[in-house]
Design an enzyme around this catalytic site. Structure first.
Site, mmCIF file in Angstrom:
data_model
loop_
_atom_site.group_PDB
_atom_site.id
_atom_site.type_symbol
_atom_site.label_atom_id
_atom_site.label_comp_id
_atom_site.label_asym_id
_atom_site.label_seq_id
_atom_site.Cartn_x
_atom_site.Cartn_y
_atom_site.Cartn_z
ATOM 1 C CG HIS A 268 -2.073 0.820 1.256
ATOM 2 N ND1 HIS A 268 -2.440 1.621 0.217
ATOM 3 C CD2 HIS A 268 -2.987 1.072 2.249
ATOM 4 C CE1 HIS A 268 -3.513 2.327 0.552
ATOM 5 N NE2 HIS A 268 -3.862 2.014 1.784
ATOM 6 C CG HIS A 307 -3.739 0.960 -8.523
ATOM 7 N ND1 HIS A 307 -5.079 0.928 -8.264
ATOM 8 C CD2 HIS A 307 -3.193 1.775 -7.592
ATOM 9 C CE1 HIS A 307 -5.326 1.704 -7.235
ATOM 10 N NE2 HIS A 307 -4.200 2.225 -6.793
ATOM 11 C CG ASP A 363 3.144 4.466 -3.906
ATOM 12 O OD1 ASP A 363 3.088 5.501 -3.235
ATOM 13 O OD2 ASP A 363 2.297 3.561 -3.853
HETATM 14 C C1 LIG Z 1 -0.851 -2.942 -6.201
HETATM 15 C C2 LIG Z 1 -0.951 -4.456 -6.208
HETATM 16 C C3 LIG Z 1 -0.921 -4.948 -4.748
HETATM 17 C C4 LIG Z 1 -2.300 -4.845 -6.823
HETATM 18 O O1 LIG Z 1 -2.437 -6.218 -6.705
HETATM 19 P P1 LIG Z 1 -3.623 -7.064 -7.331
HETATM 20 O O2 LIG Z 1 -4.726 -6.174 -7.813
HETATM 21 O O3 LIG Z 1 -3.993 -8.094 -6.323
HETATM 22 O O4 LIG Z 1 -2.978 -7.696 -8.626
HETATM 23 P P2 LIG Z 1 -2.412 -9.154 -8.755
HETATM 24 O O5 LIG Z 1 -1.415 -9.405 -7.670
HETATM 25 O O6 LIG Z 1 -3.563 -10.100 -8.898
HETATM 26 O O7 LIG Z 1 -1.623 -9.036 -10.109
HETATM 27 C C5 LIG Z 1 -2.075 -9.531 -11.369
HETATM 28 C C6 LIG Z 1 -0.881 -10.087 -12.110
HETATM 29 O O8 LIG Z 1 0.089 -9.070 -12.320
HETATM 30 C C7 LIG Z 1 1.317 -9.404 -11.648
HETATM 31 N N1 LIG Z 1 1.800 -8.191 -10.960
HETATM 32 C C8 LIG Z 1 1.044 -7.292 -10.266
HETATM 33 N N2 LIG Z 1 1.810 -6.287 -9.835
HETATM 34 C C9 LIG Z 1 3.061 -6.564 -10.254
HETATM 35 C C10 LIG Z 1 4.292 -5.900 -10.109
HETATM 36 N N3 LIG Z 1 4.370 -4.747 -9.449
HETATM 37 N N4 LIG Z 1 5.393 -6.468 -10.668
HETATM 38 C C11 LIG Z 1 5.313 -7.624 -11.342
HETATM 39 N N5 LIG Z 1 4.174 -8.301 -11.514
HETATM 40 C C12 LIG Z 1 3.059 -7.778 -10.979
HETATM 41 C C13 LIG Z 1 0.949 -10.473 -10.614
HETATM 42 O O9 LIG Z 1 2.049 -11.295 -10.311
HETATM 43 C C14 LIG Z 1 -0.149 -11.195 -11.369
HETATM 44 O O10 LIG Z 1 0.462 -12.001 -12.357
HETATM 45 P P3 LIG Z 1 -0.154 -13.465 -12.701
HETATM 46 O O11 LIG Z 1 -1.507 -13.184 -13.272
HETATM 47 O O12 LIG Z 1 0.806 -14.035 -13.654
HETATM 48 O O13 LIG Z 1 -0.226 -14.186 -11.387
HETATM 49 C C15 LIG Z 1 0.202 -5.098 -7.021
HETATM 50 O O14 LIG Z 1 0.164 -4.642 -8.353
HETATM 51 C C16 LIG Z 1 1.558 -4.833 -6.385
HETATM 52 O O15 LIG Z 1 1.962 -5.557 -5.477
HETATM 53 N N6 LIG Z 1 2.303 -3.777 -6.874
HETATM 54 C C17 LIG Z 1 3.587 -3.448 -6.278
HETATM 55 C C18 LIG Z 1 3.376 -2.677 -4.995
HETATM 56 C C19 LIG Z 1 2.893 -1.274 -5.245
HETATM 57 O O16 LIG Z 1 3.438 -0.542 -6.063
HETATM 58 N N7 LIG Z 1 1.867 -0.876 -4.473
HETATM 59 C C20 LIG Z 1 1.343 0.469 -4.508
HETATM 60 C C21 LIG Z 1 -0.059 0.521 -4.987
HETATM 61 S S1 LIG Z 1 -0.576 2.202 -5.203
#
Ligand SMILES: CC(C)(COP(=O)(O)OP(=O)(O)OC[C@H]1O[C@@H](n2cnc3c(N)ncnc32)[C@H](O)[C@@H]1OP(=O)(O)O)[C@@H](O)C(=O)NCCC(=O)NCCS
Length: 436
Positions: A268, A307, A363
């Site tokens: 987050h 996101h 971010d």
């Molecule tokens: C923001 C976040 C938690 C959203 O998660 P989510 O909606 O649950 O998305 P998912 O984890 O289901 O991701 C979907 C796919 O994209 C991939 N993915 C998502 N974010 C990724 C990232 N930052 N880097 C690499 N792969 C990523 C996942 O591994 C998944 O791949 P798969 O379908 O092969 O398993 C996630 O994108 C993340 O962890 N980002 C990095 C942290 C971040 O920047 N957070 C700030 C948010 S404002």
């Protein structure tokens, strides 16, 4: 049959049910009538991360993640970032309309005159270890305000609520600045009522022996814009915590502390600090392709990318890129920008990221600007929490006054044992407990 309805056939019983569709949504409680027999509890929905569940009706923030749109109370974020101050936007979030000149003047005066902390809060802060993480200090000190203002528990008293809202918006920069000064071992600086919200914050952070720390106007404006961008983001993890905890009629200091605790997580608000660590680890532009390879193999996540809601460029990331140019004109370019730009360039062109619709989020660039402004990475999430406090409080107020809201209490699908016979100590065999 009414047009806005959904007909469901239960293949277990062959019975059909018609339920209303309102705002493209069905009410989960309308499914409860779907039973296999009178003893059956009734149909539930299972949605562990709220992937497709609306937990409230809200008129504060609108996001269209597919089109990259973010609006507060109907106003596009781009317009607010260009034309408003953060406190003007905080007013908008809370009251639903932009303030008149007089309203803004009174609002700013009110917030400014609530920036001072009780001396006991200062003593409380002094008790932290010298190297405590600023977010840990922030969360605990905001919670501790509950002990200073016990009347805040009267959450159904509108005047009382407003009083606590003003106090919280006024005091969070003071707590944030104290947490920084504590880390670096400098004396705390008291607020200065002659300064604007961001100038006062910078004064409390960086004033040394001079009578007043004078922030560069471009830097204080850029920080104000960053505050606007972070002020609200509808039902994210922290806001959900604010509403869930607040639904128990917990006072706003404790509820805000819970929301800030959620924000501290690396998935987050903690992501901005992680982005900087990642850029440090990559070290140079040339190492970007190898790093991307590790991300694609599933070894790492690209921090600041992806996101839950935006499946298109995060509109805030665009404004941050613009703000970074303003800051770099004063501070010089942050060397990490090169690496970030290269990461973005390669990722946006790569099948892995395109297929998953992963774009830079707020971010990704914010940490680079914060660092150029002189903030340590540990402070980045605190910088997010200050403006988000206004959003949390707007959401809290909306929740408290919404007649449809009750204490938030989800259901579960129980997967444990059915009733078991008690085993006396001498007859128990050792079991290695599964994690969790
Ligand atoms: C923001 C976040 C938690 C959203 O998660 P989510 O909606 O649950 O998305 P998912 O984890 O289901 O991701 C979907 C796919 O994209 C991939 N993915 C998502 N974010 C990724 C990232 N930052 N880097 C690499 N792969 C990523 C996942 O591994 C998944 O791949 P798969 O379908 O092969 O398993 C996630 O994108 C993340 O962890 N980002 C990095 C942290 C971040 O920047 N957070 C700030 C948010 S404002």
């Amino acid at each position: 049959m009414a047009e806005n309805t959904l007909t469901i056939t239960d293949n277990r019983t062959q019975k059909s049910y018609t339920i209303p569709v309102d705002n493209g949504t069905i009410r989960a409680m309308d499914l409860r009538q779907i039973k296999t027999d009178p003893e059956d509890f009734g149909l539930m929905t299972y949605d562990p991360a709220f992937m497709n569940t609306a937990s409230c009706k809200s008129s504060i923030t609108f996001i269209d993640g597919d089109r990259g749109i973010l609006r507060y109370r109907g106003y596009p974020i781009e317009v607010l970032a260009e034309k408003c101050t953060f406190l003007e936007v905080a007013y908008l979030l809370l009251y639903g309309a932009l303030p008149t000149e007089k309203e803004l003047k009174d609002w700013v005066h009110n917030i400014t005159h609530h920036t001072m902390l009780h001396e006991t809060t200062k003593k409380f802060m002094e008790g932290f270890r010298y190297d405590a993480h600023p977010m840990a200090m922030f969360v605990s000190s905001v919670a501790a305000l509950s002990s200073v203002y016990p009347e805040a528990r009267h959450v159904h008293d509108a005047d009382n609520r407003l009083h606590q809202i003003v106090r919280l918006i006024g005091k969070v920069p003071s707590i944030a600045a104290m947490s920084y000064r504590h880390n670096v071992g400098f004396p705390y600086v008291y607020p200065d009522n002659d300064l604007s919200y961001t100038e006062n914050f910078m004064n409390m952070l960086w004033k040394m022996v001079e009578p007043k720390y004078v922030a560069h106007p471009a830097i204080s404006r850029a920080l104000d814009v960053l505050f606007i961008l972070h002020a609200d983001h509808e039902q994210n993890c922290g806001t959900n915590a604010m509403r869930a905890v607040g639904s128990a009629q917990t006072d706003p200091y404790l509820a805000t502390a819970s929301a800030a605790a959620a924000l501290a997580g690396p998935l987050h608000g903690g992501a901005n600090e992680e982005v900087l660590k990642m850029l440090d680890e990559i070290g140079s532009k040339n190492n970007v392709p190898a790093y991307i390879k590790r991300v694609k193999s599933g070894e790492l996540k690209l921090m600041g990318f992806g996101h839950r809601v935006y499946k298109n460029y995060d509109p805030r990331a665009k404004i941050i890129k613009w703000a970074s140019e303003q800051v770099f004109q004063v501070t010089g370019r942050n060397s990490k920008l090169e690496i970030a730009l290269e990461l973005e360039r390669i990722a946006l062109d790569d099948e892995y990221f395109i297929k998953r619709r992963l774009y830079p989020n707020v971010d990704f660039y914010s940490g680079i600007i914060y660092q150029a402004m002189g903030f340590r990475p540990e402070m980045f999430t605190v910088l997010f929490a200050i403006p988000r406090t206004a959003g949390w409080l707007a959401q809290w107020q909306e929740m408290i006054t919404d007649p449809e809201q009750k204490i938030a209490r989800p259901r579960q699908i129980y997967t444990g044992c059915q009733e078991r016979k008690f085993v006396p100590m001498e007859k128990r065999t050792s079991t290695v407990l599964a994690a969790g």
